[in-house]
Enzyme design. Structure first.
Site, PDB file in Angstrom:
ATOM      1  N   SER A  24       0.826  -1.193   0.000  1.00  0.00           N
ATOM      2  CA  SER A  24       0.000   0.000   0.000  1.00  0.00           C
ATOM      3  C   SER A  24       0.871   1.259   0.000  1.00  0.00           C
ATOM      4  CB  SER A  24      -0.976  -0.040   1.180  1.00  0.00           C
ATOM      5  OG  SER A  24      -1.986   0.921   1.040  1.00  0.00           O
TER       6      SER A  24
ATOM      7  N   HIS B 224      -7.531  -5.823   0.058  1.00  0.00           N
ATOM      8  CA  HIS B 224      -6.306  -5.032   0.190  1.00  0.00           C
ATOM      9  C   HIS B 224      -5.219  -5.771   0.984  1.00  0.00           C
ATOM     10  CE1 HIS B 224      -4.225  -1.277  -0.299  1.00  0.00           C
ATOM     11  NE2 HIS B 224      -4.095  -1.060   1.003  1.00  0.00           N
TER      12      HIS B 224
ATOM     13  N   ASP C  62      -9.900  -5.403  -4.179  1.00  0.00           N
ATOM     14  CA  ASP C  62      -9.397  -4.312  -3.351  1.00  0.00           C
ATOM     15  C   ASP C  62     -10.324  -3.099  -3.448  1.00  0.00           C
ATOM     16  OD1 ASP C  62      -7.918  -2.369  -2.018  1.00  0.00           O
ATOM     17  OD2 ASP C  62      -6.011  -3.050  -2.836  1.00  0.00           O
TER      18      ASP C  62
END
Length: 263
Positions: free
Chosen positions: A98, A241, A213
């Site tokens: 991320s 995610h 996601d």
């Protein structure tokens, strides 16, 4: 073992260093607003296979110091460079999830991939991060009820079912961050872009992204794949995610296979 490394006067980053006697190092950069502990299910497995796993809490998060400033990609990437030099790391695999993926990308461009032999991007918040609408909502909630914000993050993070105890653990990881660093990185993800960094990546790159996601759309993984030379995109069909947890056996297998190819 865990220790602190000073990255500027009065600012120390926490480093978790597992199996330090191994020469095959994998450096992990966590996502917002978490810490190195999100990779527990990699640290349980990879060291037993002979890998050195190094988890770094960036400034403002986890066990690291929490200064009021320095929450932009250049400074965050510079912090990582100082840790890399302090540990004298060479030919290591850099793994970023991320926002950690965004920091890894800036590290590769700003520091010319110093010491990195391979790059792994997991649901990376790149080349863009949050939309203005999403960022403004998170900022407003963080200002007024940060635990509520973290609960919302937890609820949108995973595609697969998570137990209440796991949800509680994950929730508390996010609350270890300072309020100001949590908000500053939301602004970072809203305002800074990484398009110019992508052509500067010159090592093999593995892009892992959950197709479900809701935080960073899968379309961004395709864009990374198109703009990073020598990259491979692996969709994770049953993940949101967090493929490092949701499909952790597959994730660990693919990660170790990729690392082995560089030896």
């Amino acid at each position: 073992m865990g220790y602190f490394i000073e990255v500027e006067s009065g600012v120390h980053l926490y480093v978790e260093d597992i199996n330090p006697e191994s020469s095959e190092a994998v450096v992990f950069l966590h996502g917002w607003p978490l810490s190195h502990k999100q990779f527990e299910y990699q640290f349980n497995v990879l060291p037993a296979q002979g890998y050195r796993c190094i988890g770094i809490d960036w400034r403002g998060f986890g066990h690291s110091d929490k200064p009021m400033d320095g929450y932009h990609y250049n400074r965050l990437a510079d912090d990582i460079r100082i840790v890399v030099d302090a540990l004298q790391l060479e030919s290591f695999t850099l793994v970023g999830h991320s926002t950690g993926g965004s920091i890894a990308i800036r590290y590769m461009s700003r520091h010319k991939g110093h010491g990195v032999s391979k790059l792994v991007l997991i649901d990376a918040a790149a080349p863009v991060g949050f939309t203005k609408e999403n960022a403004d909502h998170l900022l407003n909630t963080a200002r007024n009820d940060r635990p509520k914000m973290m609960r919302e993050v937890t609820e949108t993070f995973f595609f697969q079912y998570i137990t209440q105890p796991f949800s509680d653990w994950f929730f508390h990881l996010g609350l270890q961050a300072a309020g100001w660093s949590t908000k500053a990185v939301i602004v970072l993800l809203r305002d800074e872009k990484l398009y110019a960094d992508l052509p500067k990546i010159s090592v093999p790159a593995l892009i892992i992204h959950g197709i479900h996601d809701k935080v960073i759309p899968f379309a961004q993984a395709r864009e990374l794949h198109q703009n990073i030379r020598d990259s491979e995109l692996v969709p994770f069909q049953y993940s949101g995610h967090g493929p490092f947890w949701e499909e952790r056996e597959k994730f660990n297998r693919i990660l170790t296979q990729f690392v082995k190819e560089s030896l």
